[in-house]
Design a protein around this motif. Sequence first.
Motif, PDB file in Angstrom:
ATOM      1  N   CYS A 158      44.837  -2.363 -78.221  1.00 52.27           N
ATOM      2  CA  CYS A 158      43.806  -1.490 -78.783  1.00 52.27           C
ATOM      3  C   CYS A 158      44.238  -1.127 -80.196  1.00 52.27           C
ATOM      4  CB  CYS A 158      43.666  -0.232 -77.928  1.00 52.27           C
ATOM      5  SG  CYS A 158      42.544   1.014 -78.603  1.00 52.27           S
ATOM      6  N   GLY A 159      43.327  -1.317 -81.157  1.00 52.18           N
ATOM      7  CA  GLY A 159      43.650  -1.056 -82.549  1.00 52.18           C
ATOM      8  C   GLY A 159      43.395   0.370 -82.993  1.00 52.18           C
ATOM      9  N   ALA A 160      42.956   1.231 -82.080  1.00 54.62           N
ATOM     10  CA  ALA A 160      42.717   2.630 -82.434  1.00 54.62           C
ATOM     11  C   ALA A 160      44.044   3.316 -82.733  1.00 54.62           C
ATOM     12  CB  ALA A 160      42.005   3.353 -81.292  1.00 54.62           C
ATOM     13  N   PRO A 161      44.029   4.381 -83.536  1.00 54.61           N
ATOM     14  CA  PRO A 161      45.273   5.092 -83.871  1.00 54.61           C
ATOM     15  C   PRO A 161      46.058   5.488 -82.626  1.00 54.61           C
ATOM     16  CG  PRO A 161      43.477   5.881 -85.242  1.00 54.61           C
ATOM     17  CD  PRO A 161      42.859   4.961 -84.229  1.00 54.61           C
ATOM     18  N   GLU A 162      47.382   5.372 -82.720  1.00 53.24           N
ATOM     19  CA  GLU A 162      48.250   5.649 -81.577  1.00 53.24           C
ATOM     20  C   GLU A 162      48.199   7.104 -81.141  1.00 53.24           C
ATOM     21  OE1 GLU A 162      50.205   3.811 -79.571  1.00 53.24           O
ATOM     22  OE2 GLU A 162      49.465   1.975 -80.466  1.00 53.24           O
ATOM     23  N   ASP A 163      47.818   8.002 -82.058  1.00 55.07           N
ATOM     24  CA  ASP A 163      47.841   9.422 -81.691  1.00 55.07           C
ATOM     25  C   ASP A 163      46.619   9.854 -80.895  1.00 55.07           C
ATOM     26  OD1 ASP A 163      45.919   9.419 -83.709  1.00 55.07           O
ATOM     27  OD2 ASP A 163      46.612  11.290 -84.606  1.00 55.07           O
ATOM     28  N   LEU A 164      45.645   8.976 -80.729  1.00 55.21           N
ATOM     29  CA  LEU A 164      44.467   9.334 -79.936  1.00 55.21           C
ATOM     30  C   LEU A 164      44.812   9.377 -78.453  1.00 55.21           C
ATOM     31  CD1 LEU A 164      41.570   7.237 -81.533  1.00 55.21           C
ATOM     32  CD2 LEU A 164      41.968   9.696 -81.749  1.00 55.21           C
ATOM     33  N   ILE A 165      44.396  10.446 -77.787  1.00 53.48           N
ATOM     34  CA  ILE A 165      44.540  10.557 -76.342  1.00 53.48           C
ATOM     35  C   ILE A 165      43.148  10.449 -75.735  1.00 53.48           C
ATOM     36  CG2 ILE A 165      45.207  12.054 -74.427  1.00 53.48           C
ATOM     37  CD1 ILE A 165      47.338  13.249 -76.218  1.00 53.48           C
ATOM     38  N   PHE A 166      42.912   9.380 -74.996  1.00 52.22           N
ATOM     39  CA  PHE A 166      41.595   9.155 -74.404  1.00 52.22           C
ATOM     40  C   PHE A 166      41.341  10.140 -73.264  1.00 52.22           C
ATOM     41  CE2 PHE A 166      42.630   4.936 -76.197  1.00 52.22           C
ATOM     42  CZ  PHE A 166      41.532   4.795 -77.040  1.00 52.22           C
ATOM     43  N   THR A 167      40.119  10.662 -73.217  1.00 54.29           N
ATOM     44  CA  THR A 167      39.788  11.651 -72.190  1.00 54.29           C
ATOM     45  C   THR A 167      38.704  11.169 -71.222  1.00 54.29           C
ATOM     46  OG1 THR A 167      38.220  12.706 -73.710  1.00 54.29           O
ATOM     47  CG2 THR A 167      40.473  13.586 -73.641  1.00 54.29           C
ATOM     48  N   GLU A 168      37.828  10.281 -71.686  1.00 47.83           N
ATOM     49  CA  GLU A 168      36.822   9.714 -70.772  1.00 47.83           C
ATOM     50  C   GLU A 168      36.246   8.438 -71.359  1.00 47.83           C
ATOM     51  OE1 GLU A 168      33.681  12.632 -70.206  1.00 47.83           O
ATOM     52  OE2 GLU A 168      32.451  11.656 -71.723  1.00 47.83           O
ATOM     53  N   GLY A 169      35.635   7.650 -70.496  1.00 47.88           N
ATOM     54  CA  GLY A 169      34.983   6.431 -70.922  1.00 47.88           C
ATOM     55  C   GLY A 169      33.650   6.270 -70.227  1.00 47.88           C
ATOM     56  N   LEU A 170      32.730   5.591 -70.896  1.00 47.41           N
ATOM     57  CA  LEU A 170      31.428   5.251 -70.322  1.00 47.41           C
ATOM     58  C   LEU A 170      31.417   3.746 -70.090  1.00 47.41           C
ATOM     59  CD1 LEU A 170      28.536   6.054 -69.486  1.00 47.41           C
ATOM     60  CD2 LEU A 170      27.859   5.702 -71.888  1.00 47.41           C
ATOM     61  N   PHE A 171      31.212   3.350 -68.841  1.00 47.33           N
ATOM     62  CA  PHE A 171      31.341   1.947 -68.448  1.00 47.33           C
ATOM     63  C   PHE A 171      29.992   1.381 -68.012  1.00 47.33           C
ATOM     64  CE2 PHE A 171      35.361   4.044 -67.956  1.00 47.33           C
ATOM     65  CZ  PHE A 171      36.274   3.143 -68.471  1.00 47.33           C
ATOM     66  N   GLN A 172      29.720   0.173 -68.480  1.00 46.64           N
ATOM     67  CA  GLN A 172      28.439  -0.496 -68.232  1.00 46.64           C
ATOM     68  C   GLN A 172      28.610  -1.617 -67.224  1.00 46.64           C
ATOM     69  OE1 GLN A 172      25.104  -0.229 -70.073  1.00 46.64           O
ATOM     70  NE2 GLN A 172      24.696  -1.242 -68.111  1.00 46.64           N
ATOM     71  N   GLY A 173      27.862  -1.538 -66.130  1.00 47.49           N
ATOM     72  CA  GLY A 173      27.829  -2.635 -65.185  1.00 47.49           C
ATOM     73  C   GLY A 173      26.447  -3.260 -65.154  1.00 47.49           C
ATOM     74  N   ARG A 174      26.087  -3.805 -64.012  1.00 46.22           N
ATOM     75  CA  ARG A 174      24.758  -4.390 -63.835  1.00 46.22           C
ATOM     76  C   ARG A 174      24.362  -4.222 -62.371  1.00 46.22           C
ATOM     77  NH1 ARG A 174      28.484  -8.540 -64.073  1.00 46.22           N
ATOM     78  NH2 ARG A 174      28.483  -9.932 -62.247  1.00 46.22           N
ATOM     79  N   PRO A 175      23.077  -4.225 -62.072  1.00 46.07           N
ATOM     80  CA  PRO A 175      22.658  -4.063 -60.677  1.00 46.07           C
ATOM     81  C   PRO A 175      23.253  -5.160 -59.792  1.00 46.07           C
ATOM     82  CG  PRO A 175      20.796  -3.799 -62.166  1.00 46.07           C
ATOM     83  CD  PRO A 175      21.927  -4.310 -62.992  1.00 46.07           C
ATOM     84  N   GLY A 176      23.713  -4.762 -58.623  1.00 42.46           N
ATOM     85  CA  GLY A 176      24.306  -5.732 -57.719  1.00 42.46           C
ATOM     86  C   GLY A 176      24.078  -5.350 -56.275  1.00 42.46           C
ATOM     87  N   GLU A 177      24.538  -6.199 -55.374  1.00 41.37           N
ATOM     88  CA  GLU A 177      24.444  -5.953 -53.944  1.00 41.37           C
ATOM     89  C   GLU A 177      25.768  -5.381 -53.456  1.00 41.37           C
ATOM     90  OE1 GLU A 177      21.871  -6.236 -51.990  1.00 41.37           O
ATOM     91  OE2 GLU A 177      20.546  -6.990 -53.578  1.00 41.37           O
ATOM     92  N   GLN A 178      25.696  -4.246 -52.799  1.00 41.49           N
ATOM     93  CA  GLN A 178      26.910  -3.547 -52.395  1.00 41.49           C
ATOM     94  C   GLN A 178      27.834  -4.423 -51.566  1.00 41.49           C
ATOM     95  OE1 GLN A 178      27.382   0.078 -49.522  1.00 41.49           O
ATOM     96  NE2 GLN A 178      26.853   0.895 -51.534  1.00 41.49           N
ATOM     97  N   ALA A 179      27.291  -5.182 -50.649  1.00 34.20           N
ATOM     98  CA  ALA A 179      28.114  -6.019 -49.774  1.00 34.20           C
ATOM     99  C   ALA A 179      28.841  -7.096 -50.574  1.00 34.20           C
ATOM    100  CB  ALA A 179      27.255  -6.653 -48.686  1.00 34.20           C
ATOM    101  N   ALA A 180      28.144  -7.686 -51.534  1.00 34.33           N
ATOM    102  CA  ALA A 180      28.757  -8.736 -52.350  1.00 34.33           C
ATOM    103  C   ALA A 180      29.853  -8.161 -53.241  1.00 34.33           C
ATOM    104  CB  ALA A 180      27.690  -9.423 -53.196  1.00 34.33           C
ATOM    105  N   ILE A 181      29.629  -6.967 -53.788  1.00 36.75           N
ATOM    106  CA  ILE A 181      30.638  -6.319 -54.638  1.00 36.75           C
ATOM    107  C   ILE A 181      31.870  -5.986 -53.818  1.00 36.75           C
ATOM    108  CG2 ILE A 181      31.134  -4.323 -56.089  1.00 36.75           C
ATOM    109  CD1 ILE A 181      28.066  -4.188 -56.620  1.00 36.75           C
ATOM    110  N   GLN A 182      31.660  -5.444 -52.619  1.00 36.10           N
ATOM    111  CA  GLN A 182      32.775  -5.098 -51.756  1.00 36.10           C
ATOM    112  C   GLN A 182      33.561  -6.341 -51.351  1.00 36.10           C
ATOM    113  OE1 GLN A 182      33.771  -1.814 -50.912  1.00 36.10           O
ATOM    114  NE2 GLN A 182      35.575  -3.079 -50.457  1.00 36.10           N
ATOM    115  N   ALA A 183      32.853  -7.434 -51.100  1.00 38.75           N
ATOM    116  CA  ALA A 183      33.535  -8.678 -50.739  1.00 38.75           C
ATOM    117  C   ALA A 183      34.393  -9.177 -51.899  1.00 38.75           C
ATOM    118  CB  ALA A 183      32.500  -9.739 -50.350  1.00 38.75           C
ATOM    119  N   GLU A 184      33.886  -9.044 -53.126  1.00 41.03           N
ATOM    120  CA  GLU A 184      34.659  -9.437 -54.308  1.00 41.03           C
ATOM    121  C   GLU A 184      35.918  -8.580 -54.432  1.00 41.03           C
ATOM    122  OE1 GLU A 184      34.180  -9.755 -59.195  1.00 41.03           O
ATOM    123  OE2 GLU A 184      32.497  -9.080 -57.957  1.00 41.03           O
TER     124      GLU A 184
END
Length: 309
Positions: A184-210
Amino acid sequence: MSETATSGLASEITEAMPELRGRLKPEATLAELTWFRVGGPAEVLFTPADEADLAYFLKHLPADVPVTMVGLGSNLLVRDGGIRGVVIRLGKGFGTIALEGSDRLRAGTAVPDVKLARAAADASIAGLAFYRGIPGSLGGALRMNAGAHGSETKDVLVEARAVDRQGDIHTLSVADLDYTYRHCGAPEDLIFTEGLFQGRPGEQAAIQAEMNEIADYREEVQPIKSRTGGSTFKNPPGHKSWQLIDAAGCRGLEVGKAKVSELHCNFLINEGGATADDLETLGETVRARVKEMSGVDLDWEIKRLGARK
């Protein structure tokens, strides 16, 4: 501020920050917080109550006091001499996960990677199952662009929040973070506190199997039940570290009570009673042998912190 009296440093922080809500612990043992179970103490360990508390702390902490960030300790080697200054470890105030829309999750950086994967599966969100195979927390994932099974953090991250050394809060896009392989090229002094993550619609059974497939694979090929720190070295361009290590005759190599795993030789193991110096010496020995055999320089993926005795 005193550099010698550990309890003095904690006391001075307390006196200087009357509104601090988090917990300060002087001479805090760090070995129990790392997967290797080795290493010296933190001069002061600080667990902030929440993001505002963290910002307040950093804003009022004198600039000459060193600050070190640790997470779940999975990819970390704390040296035997310990860490001077303040070690920050995020806790419950950074452990929430919330659904945003139909295929996004906002999560605090103390959330374990595997917990994000499970939350995504529960919400039928595909694309985040690879986090099932990454030990550690989301803070570490953001800091090193963690990845597994063909996916990386940069592929699913929308934005991240972080606090800098002056106590200012920032919202950063993926472009701002300048991600490359395990970097990660961001400054070393940054302390991350949260992230927003993007997925896509899926089938619960297939995701669990993966996810089950990923978990089974890890158990089959990695020494996950041992005292280890995960992958020791980054894969050099065009190579796999474990193949280079194996070709250099390092599978099963030992220094003291530290050993190169015979199951997966890009993993170092504390067999019981190893010191941090044993593990680091073993890693450097592996690097030297690989360099001699193949001409390739291995770069540490495990983060090494603190002073050697």
